[in-house]
Design a protein around this motif. Structure first.
Motif, mmCIF file in Angstrom:
data_model
loop_
_atom_site.group_PDB
_atom_site.id
_atom_site.type_symbol
_atom_site.label_atom_id
_atom_site.label_comp_id
_atom_site.label_asym_id
_atom_site.label_seq_id
_atom_site.Cartn_x
_atom_site.Cartn_y
_atom_site.Cartn_z
ATOM 1 N N UNK A 188 105.775 -12.596 68.660
ATOM 2 C CA UNK A 188 104.473 -12.208 69.203
ATOM 3 C C UNK A 188 103.372 -13.001 68.520
ATOM 4 N N UNK A 189 102.262 -13.164 69.198
ATOM 5 C CA UNK A 189 101.157 -13.897 68.572
ATOM 6 C C UNK A 189 100.620 -13.115 67.379
ATOM 7 N N UNK A 190 100.582 -13.728 66.257
ATOM 8 C CA UNK A 190 100.074 -13.038 65.069
ATOM 9 C C UNK A 190 98.602 -13.396 64.899
ATOM 10 N N UNK A 191 97.874 -12.346 64.685
ATOM 11 C CA UNK A 191 96.435 -12.584 64.557
ATOM 12 C C UNK A 191 96.103 -12.997 63.126
ATOM 13 N N UNK A 192 96.685 -12.215 62.203
ATOM 14 C CA UNK A 192 96.381 -12.532 60.811
ATOM 15 C C UNK A 192 97.621 -13.153 60.172
ATOM 16 N N UNK A 193 97.414 -13.926 59.191
ATOM 17 C CA UNK A 193 98.544 -14.589 58.570
ATOM 18 C C UNK A 193 98.736 -14.157 57.122
ATOM 19 N N UNK A 194 98.098 -13.064 56.745
ATOM 20 C CA UNK A 194 98.182 -12.661 55.342
ATOM 21 C C UNK A 194 99.533 -12.061 55.045
ATOM 22 N N UNK A 195 99.871 -12.042 53.780
ATOM 23 C CA UNK A 195 101.177 -11.527 53.366
ATOM 24 C C UNK A 195 101.262 -10.034 53.607
ATOM 25 N N UNK A 196 100.184 -9.334 53.300
ATOM 26 C CA UNK A 196 100.214 -7.875 53.430
ATOM 27 C C UNK A 196 100.418 -7.487 54.895
ATOM 28 N N UNK A 197 99.795 -8.236 55.767
ATOM 29 C CA UNK A 197 99.963 -7.943 57.191
ATOM 30 C C UNK A 197 101.414 -8.138 57.605
ATOM 31 N N UNK A 198 101.987 -9.246 57.102
ATOM 32 C CA UNK A 198 103.377 -9.521 57.436
ATOM 33 C C UNK A 198 104.285 -8.429 56.904
ATOM 34 N N UNK A 199 104.027 -7.995 55.677
ATOM 35 C CA UNK A 199 104.863 -6.946 55.076
ATOM 36 C C UNK A 199 104.750 -5.656 55.880
ATOM 37 N N UNK A 200 103.534 -5.333 56.272
ATOM 38 C CA UNK A 200 103.368 -4.084 57.008
ATOM 39 C C UNK A 200 104.068 -4.176 58.367
ATOM 40 N N UNK A 201 104.008 -5.367 58.964
ATOM 41 C CA UNK A 201 104.736 -5.552 60.229
ATOM 42 C C UNK A 201 106.226 -5.374 60.027
ATOM 43 N N UNK A 202 106.713 -5.925 58.916
ATOM 44 C CA UNK A 202 108.150 -5.816 58.622
ATOM 45 C C UNK A 202 108.543 -4.355 58.447
ATOM 46 N N UNK A 203 107.723 -3.651 57.667
ATOM 47 C CA UNK A 203 108.040 -2.240 57.416
ATOM 48 C C UNK A 203 108.004 -1.451 58.713
ATOM 49 N N UNK A 204 106.982 -1.777 59.526
ATOM 50 C CA UNK A 204 106.889 -1.054 60.803
ATOM 51 C C UNK A 204 108.082 -1.359 61.697
#
Lengths: 977, 219
Positions: free
Chosen positions: B66-82
């Protein structure tokens, strides 16, 4: 001729029932029974034939044996005695068979190879047919003439130990008995020890004449682990020891001068390679029969045992004990047993057997004169008379002996021919009647299918071109053709065909009807063809093919019909319905989600979505308008906001209900033995839980049903439900809160009648409302109330008839009906056809939820006694049928009430509903009749397919009744402008 | 213009399908006495694991996520957890549905849950890979005419095929043939896997056939 859809549907169903009745009559052979219901007596014996002078002695030859011990080992396969395992484990028996004075045979049992019919066959000598088993469901005692009764009447003392089926079959016949139940299949030691523990003391005594032992352990081992299990060996060793003990004791009591004793070892049926029985595979039907007595010649070595029928034992034992052969016996004497007697006696024995068989043949076949066996018997009897004349004249030459042997041979041949003629009659299908019935119902089904576009149209009227068909030439030609075929078949087939034995007028009207139907079909088909070819796009592009739900409903109906061809799917039909119902709920859930989430989403994507989904959008708009009209706010007190969540929860709640109900009653065959909630609730220590559950269920039933009723009916309903509880308390199913113990269990007749009064009262109020709405043209409100009142009367009756643990089924049924009607069928705008199919599926599933199966054994006959002091046929049959089909009936009635109380559905909804119901019932019924005809030589035809055929027929009958009700409701609606 | 896309999808599907075959063959070398019926759970988890790994790898490499809006690590981690949470929920959801369909509640719960895991891997995991943990997007794709790209259509087809395969797989269970594959839940897992493979094959073929009719709206 134009008729409305509902009239058309009921007409079709009524004709279909006639066809099915004819089919059933041809399918189930009539049991061979002598027309006299009396039993054979010694005084009825024919005289010994003697040419020339007056008949001499009518006395029966003297008995051959003094005492008889019958050891019946359940599921004793032939190879357990005669095969390698017999060699290893039953050493003593094998020794006696090979070296001792004995006769051994392989006795063939007939299907169904289940204990009770086999015991009947062993004692009466007749072959209980399938229909016999059904007819005798409610009278456990064997009323037919049988060996045990004859022995008892002759003053013989009989002792019985073993399977308590015998005790139920022959009440008061035994001087002494101890029945063991075969209920705990996992027990295979105790059940036999309970038999053997009496043995020592009984063998020491001298006051009995016949001792019967029925050992169940081997059968239980077979059911647990099959015929090759390690448990079989020790069990056979145990049985061998018992036989040794009995034989030794019998030999020890043998005294000079008195008659010898007889020891019989037999099995009732065998077991298949998996250890079960019931079918007709070789290992299931082959049982050993060993007769041991000092009266027989000693054997020189191992001989291969001869083959005979299981029913041959009954006449042999009867004559060997000097008793009359029972009337309906089709068995033949075992010649080996009598070969040590004088030639005169032998001839006498065979004459008696032949006389009895010829009498039975005369009673059961109209043209018995044509039978070979009958003729042979007449000839043999005559030569027997001649022989007797010579014998009485004192002739003792070699010629006489040879002549006697010839007569004996003649007798044997005659017996064989007569016996096989009688058994052939049992296994013969009346194909002509079956085919005629099948043609009938196939025509009706085709008519229903061809009329589909018209019947489901906006007018809901079917145009039947009967007049043009009746005036056409092909119609008369067809009539002529069918008549000539009928005459041809009947003259060649003889009197055994039922359809031929019908009166001419009836047959001719059937022929006229059938040819008219055929012509009508052709006319309709030709009318349908050009329209179909002209607008193929229009028919395929209509709203039918589109939605997933329609596809599911169609696939489910067709798939279920196809699944009936496999015996396992017939046995486990409930699985099919539960599976389909779950899928239906999920599909409905998807529809609900789509509806509500689309609405929500339309804010976000609004402009994008609307052009793509015109149909959905249109529906939603109309629904949002109608929400204000039919909101459950008024009826259930639900706020509009929570309505969405309730609608979303409805399919899930339904699913949960179905899952609970599924574990309430375990039915079917493969998993029927698993413990279920019903057993748990019915056990004595959970009586409190059961009582609480019943109370909750009854309260729930009241809350759900009373909404539509008038005040009087509400009060009547409440009192009636109280009466149901007190009835259950009176018969001891549940507890009264203030009466913990010490109450005698009664039949609860008073309480049940109390409830009946309220049922009748509510039905009467409903009927009165309906009639009033018919006469005075008030608005539909009165009629709808009347309908709901009739419905609640039925619910009350079902509540009374259902067992206590099944009351939650009823409550769940009502609950699902209420929530589905409120949130799904109204809100999602399913049309009448879809709603009908869903109702039908739910009805089917609830049929199985309440514990029914496609096996006759699950029919709860005790329902027929509710509120009655003794067995009265008509109400008992009605109540049993009503409670068995309570699920489908309640759903069908709910459909009537729902469709006619929905004013926005227009007047055609009822017509569509009844048409769909008729079609849904006809498709499986007709397909099943065809399947059964094709599978008539299938191994499981009597154990699996035949019961299902009866269920199908009965279900069609019930549906026809509902359809007539539909027609009645629809008629008065359409008659009023 | 889609030919490249279709070809890419076909090859991606071929890789996933071959991973299923590999997962069936490989354990035979590594595990003793391995057979699909005998050690069914081993087979099931090997298939589920390999499909999961290959799916994630393929779509990550192809960049179809999916298109990622933000590229920060925390965002990625939260996406992973979700994503993990969604996967777990989907397992529980499938488990519930299977139990509602009549699977025993307590006994053989492990087998039932394994079936749920396999079904989640074949359906939910692919959704997560292609659409990301975004319920709105899922609803869009699985509502009528909601597909917006070739990948959405293929997702619809493979998911539908897997579920229908598992559904059809339940039919032979009541038959009295006494075959090893009639044991719960083997026929259902086999049905789901075969349905999944069918979907993998069918999706490119179907899209290729209907490429004239398909008109995806551009977001």
């Amino acid at each position: 001729m134009r008729v409305s859809s509902s009239v058309f549907a009921s007409l079709c169903l009524v004709f279909e029932i006639c066809g099915i009745a004819l089919f059933l009559r041809g399918f189930f052979p009539v049991p061979i029974k002598s027309s006299f219901s009396t039993k054979n007596r010694l005084s009825d014996f024919p005289a010994e034939p003697l040419t020339g002078s007056a008949p001499n002695s009518t006395k029966i030859p003297s008995p051959l044996f003094k005492k008889v011990v019958i050891v019946l080992i359940d599921a004793l396969r032939e190879d357990f005695v005669f095969g390698p395992s017999g060699n290893r484990f039953m050493t003593y028996t094998r020794h006696v068979i090979e070296r001792g004075s004995s006769h051994s045979f392989v006795a063939k049992a007939r299907a169904p190879t289940v204990t009770m019919p086999r015991i009947k066959a062993l004692t009466t000598g007749s072959i209980p047919g399938f229909i016999d088993v059904v007819m005798n469901l409610n009278s456990p005692a064997l009323l037919e003439d049988n060996f045990i009764w004859q022995a008892k009447t002759a003053g013989k003392k009989i002792i019985f130990y073993g399977d308590d089926t015998w005790v139920r079959l022959f009440p008061k016949h035994f001087m002494e008995f101890d029945g063991t139940t075969s209920f705990f299949v996992s027990d295979y030691t105790e059940v036999d020890n309970n038999v053997t523990r009496h043995l020592d003391s009984t063998l020491k005594r001298d006051d009995w004449d016949i001792l019967i032992l029925h050992y169940l352990g081997l059968d239980h081992i077979g059911h647990i682990s099959g015929p090759h299990s390690s448990l079989v060996g020790p069990k056979l060793l145990e049985m061998d020891d018992i036989l040794k003990k009995i034989h030794a004791s019998l030999i020890a009591r043998e005294t000079e001068g008195s008659l010898p004793n007889l020891l019989v070892l037999c099995g009732d049926h065998g077991m298949s390679e998996t250890g079960s029985h019931g079918g007709s595979s070789e290992p299931e039907i082959n049982t050993p029969l060993v007769l041991i007595s000092p009266a027989f010649k000693r054997k020189a070595g191992w001989e291969k045992p001869g083959t005979l029928e299981q029913v041959d034992l009954a006449p042999t034992l009867a004559l060997a004990l000097g008793l009359p052969i029972s009337q309906n016996s089709v068995g033949r004497l075992i010649p080996a047993v009598f070969e040590e007697t004088s030639l005169r006696d032998q001839l006498r024995y065979f004459h008696l057997n032949g006389f009895q068989l010829s009498a039975l043949l005369r009673d059961s076949t109209p043209d018995y004169h044509k039978e070979d066996g009958y003729e042979q018997f007449r000839v043999a009897e005559k030569s027997h008379g001649n022989w007797m004349k010579l014998y009485m004249e004192g002739n003792t030459s070699e010629v006489l002996l040879n002549m006697g042997k010839k007569v004996l041979k003649q007798y044997l041949e005659a017996l064989k021919a007569m016996s096989s003629a009688l058994s052939r009659q049992l296994g013969k299908y009346d194909m002509y009647s079956m085919i005629v019935g099948m043609i009938f119902i196939i025509q009706v089904l085709l008519l229903l299918l061809l009329a589909m576009p018209e019947a489901l149209s906006g007018q809901a009227r079917v145009d039947l071109p009967v007049a043009s068909a009746l005036l056409s030439l092909p119609f008369y030609l067809l009539c002529l053709l069918f008549s000539s075929v009928h005459v041809l078949v009947c003259t060649s087939a003889g009197g055994s065909c039922y359809f031929c034995s019908l009166p001419w007028a009836l047959v001719f009207s059937a022929i006229v009807f059938s040819s008219a139907l055929l012509c009508t079909l052709v006319v309709m088909a030709t009318r349908r063809l050009p329209t179909a070819s002209k607008s193929p796009v229009k028919t395929s592009g209509s709203d039918w093919a589109l939605s997933e739900l329609d596809a599911l409903l169609l696939i489910g109906t067709v798939g279920h019909t196809l699944s009936l061809g496999a015996s396992s799917f017939v046995e486990e039909e409930h699985q099919t319905w539960y599976f389909l119902l779950n899928t239906l709920c999920l599909a409905v859930f998807q529809d609900v989600c789509r509806k509500y989430f689309r609405e929500k989403r339309s804010g976000n994507y609004g402009a994008d979505d609307s052009p793509l989904l015109p149909s959905n959008k249109g529906k939603e708009e109309s629904s949002s308008q109608e929400t204000s009209l039919f909101s459950p706010v008024a009826e259930l007190g639900v706020s509009a906001g929570s309505e969405k969540w309730l609608a979303l929860a409805t399919p899930l709640l339904t699913l949960a209900c179905c899952r609970l109900l599924r574990s309430l009653n375990q039915t079917g065959v493969q998993w029927a033995h698993l413990p279920d909630l019903g057993h748990w609730l019915n056990s004595a220590e959970h009586k409190v839980v059961l009582s609480l559950l019943s109370v909750v269920a009854l309260i729930l039933i009241f809350i759900l049903v009373q909404r539509h009723c008038s005040l009087v009916s509400k009060i009547a309903l409440a009192l009636g439900l109280l009466g149901v509880y007190s009835y259950r308390a009176a018969v001891g199913n549940v507890l009264f809160p203030w009466q913990h113990s010490g109450r005698a269990v009664s039949k609860g007749t008073v309480e049940a009648r109390f409830v009946y009064i309220f049922v009748l009262g509510i039905l009467f109020t409903g009927a009165k409302d309906l009639l009033r709405s018919l006469v005075a043209s008030t608005d539909g409100r009165l009629k709808s109330r009347g309908l709901w009142e009739v419905y609640s009367g039925m619910v009350l009756l079902v509540a009374l008839l259902f067992r206590a643990h099944n009351l939650p089924t009823l409550a769940c049924c009502l609950f699902v009906q209420t929530i589905m009607a409120q949130f799904i069928w109204k809100k999602l705008h399913y049309d009448a056809a879809q709603t009908t199919i869903m109702h039908y599926w739910f009805g089917q599933a609830f049929f199985f939820f309440q514990g029914n199966s496609n096996n006759i054994a699950t029919v709860d006959i005790s329902v027929g006694f509710v509120g009655l002091e003794s067995y009265v046929e008509a109400p008992a049959i009605f109540l049993t049928a009503f409670s068995t089909y309570a699920g489908p009936l309640l759903w069908a009635c709910h459909l009537v009430c729902y469709l006619s109380s929905e004013r926005d559905r227009g007047t055609v909804a009822l017509g569509h509903g009844s048409y769909c119901l008729a079609l849904l019932r006809s498709v499986p019924a007709v397909a099943y009749a065809v399947l059964v005809t094709a599978l008539r030589y299938h191994l499981f035809i009597w154990s699996v397919f035949s019961p299902k055929l009866l269920y199908e027929a009965m279900h069609t009958l019930v549906t026809a009744a509902v359809c007539l009700f539909f027609t009645f409701m629809d008629h008065d609606r359409s008659s009023r402008p | 213009m889609w030919d490249a896309e279709i070809r890419g999808m076909a090859s991606a599907h071929a890789i996933i399908a071959s991973s299923v075959f590999m997962a069936t063959v490989m354990p035979a070398v590594l595990v003793e006495k391995f057979s699909v019926y005998g050690t069914h759970l081993v087979w099931l988890y090997s298939v589920a694991g390999s499909v999961a790994v290959v799916n994630i790898a393929v779509y990550w490499l192809l960049g179809i996520g999916p298109p990622t809006k933000k590229n920060t690590l925390s965002y990625k981690v939260s996406r992973l957890i979700r994503s993990c949470l969604y996967f777990l929920f989907s397992c529980l959801f499938f488990h519930t549905v299977v139990v509602l369909y009549g699977a025993p509640l307590l006994e053989s719960a492990v087998e039932t849950f394994s079936l749920a895991v396999l079904l989640s891997t074949l359906t939910t995991l692919r959704c997560l890979c292609i659409l990301g943990p975004n319920v709105q997007a899922w609803i869009r794709v699985f509502s009528r005419d909601g597909a917006m790209s070739v990948w959405d259509t293929s997702l619809q087809i493979t998911t539908g095929c897997s579920v229908v395969g598992a559904w059809l797989g339940a039919f032979p269970i009541p038959l009295d043939w006494d075959r090893p594959w009639q044991v719960w839940p083997i026929s259902c897992t086999l049905g789901a896997t075969i349905g999944f493979l069918t979907g993998l094959v069918a999706a490119p073929v179907w899209i290729h056939w209907h490429r004239k009719q398909l008109t995806y709206k551009i977001k």
